[in-house]
Design a protein around this motif. Structure first.
Motif, PDB file in Angstrom:
ATOM      1  N   PHE A 138       4.767  11.918   2.708  1.00  0.00           N
ATOM      2  CA  PHE A 138       4.531  10.455   3.197  1.00  0.00           C
ATOM      3  C   PHE A 138       4.286   9.511   1.946  1.00  0.00           C
ATOM      4  CE2 PHE A 138       3.099  13.216   6.583  1.00  0.00           C
ATOM      5  CZ  PHE A 138       4.104  13.241   7.764  1.00  0.00           C
ATOM      6  N   SER A 194       6.257   4.775   4.904  1.00  0.00           N
ATOM      7  CA  SER A 194       5.936   5.667   5.982  1.00  0.00           C
ATOM      8  C   SER A 194       5.107   4.798   7.175  1.00  0.00           C
ATOM      9  CB  SER A 194       4.974   6.789   5.717  1.00  0.00           C
ATOM     10  OG  SER A 194       5.628   7.834   4.850  1.00  0.00           O
ATOM     11  N   THR A 195       5.509   5.025   8.249  1.00  0.00           N
ATOM     12  CA  THR A 195       4.831   4.416   9.507  1.00  0.00           C
ATOM     13  C   THR A 195       3.902   5.357  10.130  1.00  0.00           C
ATOM     14  OG1 THR A 195       6.416   5.080  11.015  1.00  0.00           O
ATOM     15  CG2 THR A 195       7.010   2.866   9.686  1.00  0.00           C
ATOM     16  N   ASP A 237       4.221   6.337  13.288  1.00  0.00           N
ATOM     17  CA  ASP A 237       5.007   7.363  13.795  1.00  0.00           C
ATOM     18  C   ASP A 237       5.584   8.366  12.745  1.00  0.00           C
ATOM     19  OD1 ASP A 237       4.882   6.141  16.502  1.00  0.00           O
ATOM     20  OD2 ASP A 237       6.712   4.689  16.035  1.00  0.00           O
ATOM     21  N   ASP A 238       5.967   8.110  11.752  1.00  0.00           N
ATOM     22  CA  ASP A 238       6.302   9.191  10.740  1.00  0.00           C
ATOM     23  C   ASP A 238       5.093  10.147  10.356  1.00  0.00           C
ATOM     24  OD1 ASP A 238       8.802   7.863  10.430  1.00  0.00           O
ATOM     25  OD2 ASP A 238       7.898   6.732   8.602  1.00  0.00           O
ATOM     26  N   VAL A 239       4.067   9.370  10.315  1.00  0.00           N
ATOM     27  CA  VAL A 239       2.902  10.385   9.947  1.00  0.00           C
ATOM     28  C   VAL A 239       2.348  11.156  11.091  1.00  0.00           C
ATOM     29  CG1 VAL A 239       0.104  10.260   9.391  1.00  0.00           C
ATOM     30  CG2 VAL A 239       1.983   8.854   8.202  1.00  0.00           C
ATOM     31  N   SER A 247       4.157  12.198  13.549  1.00  0.00           N
ATOM     32  CA  SER A 247       5.707  12.937  14.260  1.00  0.00           C
ATOM     33  C   SER A 247       5.205  14.428  14.511  1.00  0.00           C
ATOM     34  CB  SER A 247       6.715  12.825  13.178  1.00  0.00           C
ATOM     35  OG  SER A 247       7.883  13.719  13.903  1.00  0.00           O
ATOM     36  N   GLN A 287       3.482   0.322   8.886  1.00  0.00           N
ATOM     37  CA  GLN A 287       3.146   0.953   7.633  1.00  0.00           C
ATOM     38  C   GLN A 287       2.118   0.945   7.221  1.00  0.00           C
ATOM     39  OE1 GLN A 287       6.458  -1.231   5.310  1.00  0.00           O
ATOM     40  NE2 GLN A 287       7.749   0.283   5.704  1.00  0.00           N
ATOM     41  N   ALA A 298      -0.460   3.293   8.701  1.00  0.00           N
ATOM     42  CA  ALA A 298      -0.115   4.757   8.575  1.00  0.00           C
ATOM     43  C   ALA A 298      -1.150   5.456   7.724  1.00  0.00           C
ATOM     44  CB  ALA A 298       1.329   4.792   7.820  1.00  0.00           C
ATOM     45  N   TRP A 324      -3.069   8.911   8.791  1.00  0.00           N
ATOM     46  CA  TRP A 324      -2.751   9.906   8.032  1.00  0.00           C
ATOM     47  C   TRP A 324      -4.175  10.437   7.582  1.00  0.00           C
ATOM     48  CZ3 TRP A 324      -3.928  10.399   2.677  1.00  0.00           C
ATOM     49  CH2 TRP A 324      -3.604  11.667   2.150  1.00  0.00           C
ATOM     50  N   CYS A 346      -0.942   6.632   2.114  1.00  0.00           N
ATOM     51  CA  CYS A 346      -0.802   8.129   2.597  1.00  0.00           C
ATOM     52  C   CYS A 346      -1.012   8.958   1.363  1.00  0.00           C
ATOM     53  CB  CYS A 346       0.342   8.244   3.156  1.00  0.00           C
ATOM     54  SG  CYS A 346       0.798   7.162   4.717  1.00  0.00           S
TER      55      CYS A 346
END
Length: 322
Positions: free
Chosen positions: A5, A9-10, A12-14, A16, A256, A259, A263, A281
């Motif tokens: 990350f 990173s958003t 939702d990325d973190v 997932s 973002q 995040a 995280w 992150c």
């Protein structure tokens, strides 16, 4: 510490693939911006979210998206009233949670104000120090018994901590000249120092704390700033970036920006970040070069002795010992 990350990173990325069902999370400042997105992301993964806000009517409207996410995931959202600029409100909110007796897995101290005109809280503290630091200091300490082993506290700080160290002799600008960003810097340094000392005090029982910088984001937090001033800051950062051969500065989106909070609260290896300061992150690196405005953390913000001294002063100011 390596991870996939970064700055873009958003939430939702973190998160997932992360299942937060059965986890109970408290997020302050859920009436706008980062607080709403943080609560949404956690609820979307099944967490039971308690959202705190000064204006409950505004929060009810703003968190419709959180309730929708919770309904789809099996999570939940409960709103509570919390005015961090009033110790009476802080104590009432904390007392209600303690009386309820339900434990938390994560507290994200997200709420705050930035670069306000000079003023005072209901208890006579300088507005930014009183709201951003002393309000959270009192609230989190009063509900610390609800944090079970393995839980975390995330304290939202800012790159703005580089504007100023805390002033332990004159926290309320009674003898020093007030500047909006000087006061903001003091409060954000205090947010980091709080995480440093809270982590030291609670590590032995398995409760950890970490401070984070969400990044540069346009939210309601900047409502006291002239748009031309904000653009001027971006231009300055870009001029410095160009001189150093770095990529241009870009404001983050709200997903973002939130995040790093999720995280640090859920994903980051806590032994690597506990008691420290993170951005994009990642764990931030120490930077003492005053010309470096984009990345890193000042040494004074992680000074354990400074953190203990601020804790003692904060106890004296709020009239409680934790």
């Amino acid at each position: 510490m390596s991870n996939p990350f970064g700055a873009k990173s958003t939430t939702d990325d973190v998160l997932s693939g992360v299942d937060l069902k059965g986890k109970r999370v408290l997020v302050t400042g859920v009436s706008a911006g980062l607080g709403v997105e943080t609560a949404r992301a956690l609820a979307a993964h099944g967490a039971d979210v308690v959202g705190a806000a000064r204006d409950l009517a505004k929060a009810e409207s703003a968190t419709a998206v959180v309730r929708e996410a919770a309904a789809q995931s099996g999570g939940s959202l409960q709103l509570i009233e919390l005015d961090l600029a009033s110790l009476a409100s802080v104590r009432a909110a904390a007392a209600a949670l303690v009386a309820e007796g339900r434990a938390f897995d994560l507290i994200i101290a997200n709420a705050g104000v930035m670069a306000t005109p000079q003023g005072k809280t209901a208890d006579g503290f300088e507005t930014q120090f009183g709201t951003n630091h002393l309000g959270h200091f009192t609230f989190i300490n009063r509900i610390a018994s609800l944090l079970k082993a393995g839980s975390r506290v995330v304290s939202l700080a800012s790159a703005g901590h580089r504007f100023s160290d805390v002033n332990l002799e004159d926290p309320n600008f009674e003898t020093t000249e007030y500047t909006p960003f000087g006061a903001y810097g003091r409060s954000k340094t205090a947010n980091i120092l709080f995480a440093v000392e809270f982590d030291r005090r609670h590590t032995a029982r398995g409760v950890r704390a970490v401070a984070v910088h969400p990044g540069g984001i346009h939210t309601e937090l900047s409502r006291h700033l002239d748009p031309a001033f904000i653009q001027g800051m971006v231009d300055q950062l870009n001029a410095e970036a160009q001189a150093k051969g770095l990529a241009a500065f870009e404001l983050k989106t709200i997903p973002q920006g939130a995040a790093t909070s999720v995280w640090a609260g859920v994903v980051a290896p806590i032994d690597a970040v506990g008691g420290l300061y993170c951005e994009d992150c990642h764990l931030a690196q120490p930077v003492e070069d005053a010309s470096e405005l984009r990345n890193g953390v000042r040494g004074y913000a992680l000074d354990p002795a400074r953190a203990q001294a601020l804790w003692a002063l904060s106890e004296k100011l709020v009239g409680e010992t934790f």
